[in-house]
Design an enzyme around this catalytic site. Structure first.
Site, PDB file in Angstrom:
ATOM      1  N   CYS A  12     -71.132 -32.126   3.445  1.00 12.88           N
ATOM      2  CA  CYS A  12     -70.821 -30.770   3.861  1.00 12.88           C
ATOM      3  C   CYS A  12     -69.458 -30.340   2.929  1.00 12.88           C
ATOM      4  O   CYS A  12     -68.382 -31.159   2.813  1.00 12.88           O
ATOM      5  CB  CYS A  12     -70.214 -30.632   5.092  1.00 12.88           C
ATOM      6  SG  CYS A  12     -69.763 -29.337   5.864  1.00 12.88           S
ATOM      7  N   GLY A  16     -84.067 -25.393   3.877  1.00 12.82           N
ATOM      8  CA  GLY A  16     -83.359 -25.001   4.947  1.00 12.82           C
ATOM      9  C   GLY A  16     -83.224 -23.441   4.930  1.00 12.82           C
ATOM     10  O   GLY A  16     -84.023 -22.681   5.566  1.00 12.82           O
ATOM     11  N   GLY A  18     -82.284 -27.937  -1.994  1.00 10.63           N
ATOM     12  CA  GLY A  18     -81.680 -26.814  -2.965  1.00 10.63           C
ATOM     13  C   GLY A  18     -82.713 -25.917  -3.431  1.00 10.63           C
ATOM     14  O   GLY A  18     -83.251 -25.937  -4.381  1.00 10.63           O
ATOM     15  N   PRO A  64     -80.938 -29.819   7.884  1.00 13.32           N
ATOM     16  CA  PRO A  64     -80.172 -29.679   9.154  1.00 13.32           C
ATOM     17  C   PRO A  64     -78.901 -28.594   8.879  1.00 13.32           C
ATOM     18  O   PRO A  64     -78.577 -28.271   7.675  1.00 13.32           O
ATOM     19  CB  PRO A  64     -79.028 -30.990   8.958  1.00 13.32           C
ATOM     20  CG  PRO A  64     -79.131 -31.322   7.788  1.00 13.32           C
ATOM     21  CD  PRO A  64     -80.695 -31.277   6.925  1.00 13.32           C
ATOM     22  N   MET A  65     -79.211 -27.480   9.782  1.00 15.35           N
ATOM     23  CA  MET A  65     -78.103 -26.475   9.638  1.00 15.35           C
ATOM     24  C   MET A  65     -77.280 -25.937  10.853  1.00 15.35           C
ATOM     25  O   MET A  65     -78.109 -25.852  11.836  1.00 15.35           O
ATOM     26  CB  MET A  65     -79.004 -25.190   9.163  1.00 15.35           C
ATOM     27  CG  MET A  65     -79.547 -25.235   7.759  1.00 15.35           C
ATOM     28  SD  MET A  65     -80.676 -23.902   7.510  1.00 15.35           S
ATOM     29  CE  MET A  65     -82.030 -24.063   8.219  1.00 15.35           C
TER      30      MET A  65
HETATM   31  C1  LIG Z   1     -76.092 -22.030   7.769  1.00 14.14           C
HETATM   32  C2  LIG Z   1     -76.285 -23.442   7.186  1.00 14.14           C
HETATM   33  C3  LIG Z   1     -75.694 -24.566   7.799  1.00 14.14           C
HETATM   34  C4  LIG Z   1     -75.704 -25.723   7.403  1.00 14.14           C
HETATM   35  N1  LIG Z   1     -75.154 -26.859   7.940  1.00 14.14           N
HETATM   36  C5  LIG Z   1     -75.454 -28.038   7.567  1.00 14.14           C
HETATM   37  C6  LIG Z   1     -75.368 -29.296   8.251  1.00 14.14           C
HETATM   38  O1  LIG Z   1     -74.990 -29.236   9.321  1.00 14.14           O
HETATM   39  N2  LIG Z   1     -75.391 -30.538   7.788  1.00 14.14           N
HETATM   40  C7  LIG Z   1     -75.850 -30.719   6.402  1.00 14.14           C
HETATM   41  O2  LIG Z   1     -76.169 -31.800   5.977  1.00 14.14           O
HETATM   42  N3  LIG Z   1     -76.086 -29.425   5.508  1.00 14.14           N
HETATM   43  C8  LIG Z   1     -76.086 -28.105   6.131  1.00 14.14           C
HETATM   44  N4  LIG Z   1     -76.360 -27.072   5.368  1.00 14.14           N
HETATM   45  C9  LIG Z   1     -77.002 -27.370   4.189  1.00 14.14           C
HETATM   46  C10 LIG Z   1     -78.412 -27.377   4.230  1.00 14.14           C
HETATM   47  O3  LIG Z   1     -78.710 -28.466   4.946  1.00 14.14           O
HETATM   48  C11 LIG Z   1     -79.051 -27.613   2.769  1.00 14.14           C
HETATM   49  O4  LIG Z   1     -78.448 -28.638   2.120  1.00 14.14           O
HETATM   50  C12 LIG Z   1     -78.582 -26.343   2.007  1.00 14.14           C
HETATM   51  O5  LIG Z   1     -78.788 -25.124   2.648  1.00 14.14           O
HETATM   52  C13 LIG Z   1     -79.640 -26.373   0.538  1.00 14.14           C
HETATM   53  O6  LIG Z   1     -80.893 -26.311   0.863  1.00 14.14           O
HETATM   54  P1  LIG Z   1     -81.552 -24.707   0.778  1.00 14.14           P
HETATM   55  O7  LIG Z   1     -81.453 -24.103  -0.224  1.00 14.14           O
HETATM   56  O8  LIG Z   1     -83.016 -25.080   1.297  1.00 14.14           O
HETATM   57  O9  LIG Z   1     -81.124 -23.787   2.082  1.00 14.14           O
HETATM   58  C14 LIG Z   1     -76.237 -25.950   5.985  1.00 14.14           C
HETATM   59  C15 LIG Z   1     -76.714 -24.876   5.530  1.00 14.14           C
HETATM   60  C16 LIG Z   1     -76.547 -23.461   5.747  1.00 14.14           C
HETATM   61  C17 LIG Z   1     -77.034 -22.371   5.211  1.00 14.14           C
END
Ligand SMILES: Cc1cc2nc3c(=O)[nH]c(=O)nc-3n(C[C@H](O)[C@H](O)[C@H](O)COP(=O)(O)O)c2cc1C
Length: 327
Positions: free
Chosen positions: A105, A231, A208, A20-21
């Site tokens: 968050c 993400g 992560g 989720p982002m």
């Molecule tokens: C722009 C952005 C928005 C995000 N929004 C959320 C969110 O709405 N809910 C959530 O649980 N995590 C959110 N995250 C965290 C991501 O879901 C994820 O846990 C984090 O980016 C680590 O994963 P990655 O290294 O694959 O990016 C967000 C991350 C980014 C970069």
């Protein structure tokens, strides 16, 4: 070697989950990632239970999705068990496959309201929220969290929260292996994903710093996790899940040409421009163009040029022309 991921009664085609982002995982991006393929479950950007239960229409509209996005998880956040339960009931009516609760968050405005990762420092409240939501749902509930807040000596609390989730009937949990304090700095410490996996029997999704198929395979291998969530890696490379899925099946990663990249970007942006008012479309196009064009020949000059344009049609033309010049 491909692990299977079943969340409650929901069997996913691949054990790969779109994170989720906020500001990113709108219906355009979710459907585009589905179309590219390889992903097992897509997540919606987080939805405020406070906003939904107060009837804030633009937030309620964000929960609308299309059948071709399925299987899909709607993620909610909040600190009031009653409002969270009411919001979960709304989610249930909408009928996604899964309802997810955000307990990770790190944003200050969310923490101040005692939601998101703040719940990791108040596990009693976290448990009440999970229990209240669980009672109102006819579909699997999942919870996504971090290692802890990272502010106090009695942390991290992720192992305890994992066990609470399991005891309360949560169908799967996702761990972003950083503390809230770390935000996105440093490296995610995957050894915690392994520890969590060893301490519960419900599926654990690792999250992560998965940016390549090699990263995903290494995460499965080193942690024993049941699924991998990505993400930022998908923003840089929308084909990431297809690459990982191929590797999990022992096939080579697909070759992605410059023309594939051009088509994906233009399809995405044309669609946004068709459906949204110009100022919203432009904002979305700029957000994604900034990420999609990282590493592209002449990317920086292109981004500067796109930043100066004020009409979606000009934006599309400039993008198309740029690809014409570099192919
Ligand atoms: C722009 C952005 C928005 C995000 N929004 C959320 C969110 O709405 N809910 C959530 O649980 N995590 C959110 N995250 C965290 C991501 O879901 C994820 O846990 C984090 O980016 C680590 O994963 P990655 O290294 O694959 O990016 C967000 C991350 C980014 C970069």
């Amino acid at each position: 070697m491909s692990p299977r991921l079943r969340i409650g009664g929901v069997e996913l085609a691949t054990p790969l989950v779109l994170a989720p982002m906020a500001g990113i995982c709108d219906r355009y991006f979710r459907r585009m990632i589905r179309r590219v393929g390889g992903v097992g479950l897509v997540s919606m950007e987080f939805i405020s239970a406070e906003a939904v239960t107060r009837g804030i229409e633009p937030i309620i509209e964000k929960m609308v999705f299309n059948d071709d996005e399925r299987p899909l998880a709607i993620q909610i956040y909040g600190s009031d068990p009653d409002r969270m339960a009411e919001c979960a009931a709304r989610v249930d009516e909408l009928g996604p496959e899964i309802c997810d609760i955000n307990m990770g968050c790190p944003a200050n405005k969310v923490l101040k309201g005692c939601a998101g990762a703040a719940l990791m420092a108040d596990l009693g409240l976290a448990a009440r929220i999970i229990e209240a939501c669980r009672r109102r749902l006819n579909r699997p509930l999942t919870v996504k969290f971090r290692l802890g807040l990272g502010r106090r000596a009695d942390e991290p609390t992720y192992l305890e929260l994992g066990r609470i989730c399991q005891d309360l009937g949560v169908a799967a949990i996702t761990l972003h292996a950083r503390t809230a304090r770390q935000m996105y700095t440093g490296r995610a410490d995957w050894s915690h994903i392994r520890r969590l996996k060893q301490s519960v029997s419900i599926p654990v999704i690792g999250n992560g710093d998965v940016f390549t198929a090699d990263d995903a395979l290494a995460m499965f291998e080193s942690t024993g996790c049941d699924g991998v969530m990505a993400g930022r890696g998908v923003l840089r490379d929308p084909w990431l899940f297809r690459r990982i899925a191929a590797r999990l099946e022992g096939r080579p990663e697909p070759e992605i040409s410059l023309d594939d990249r051009r088509r994906l970007m233009l399809d995405h942006f044309r669609w946004v421009a068709r459906e949204e008012p110009p100022h919203v479309a432009l904002h979305k196009m700029r957000t994604f163009a900034g990420r999609y064009t990282k590493g592209l020949a002449g990317g920086r000059a292109l981004r500067e040029k796109l930043g100066r344009l004020s009409a979606p049609a000009d934006f599309l033309t400039a993008l198309d022309e740029h690809f014409g010049q570099i192919t």
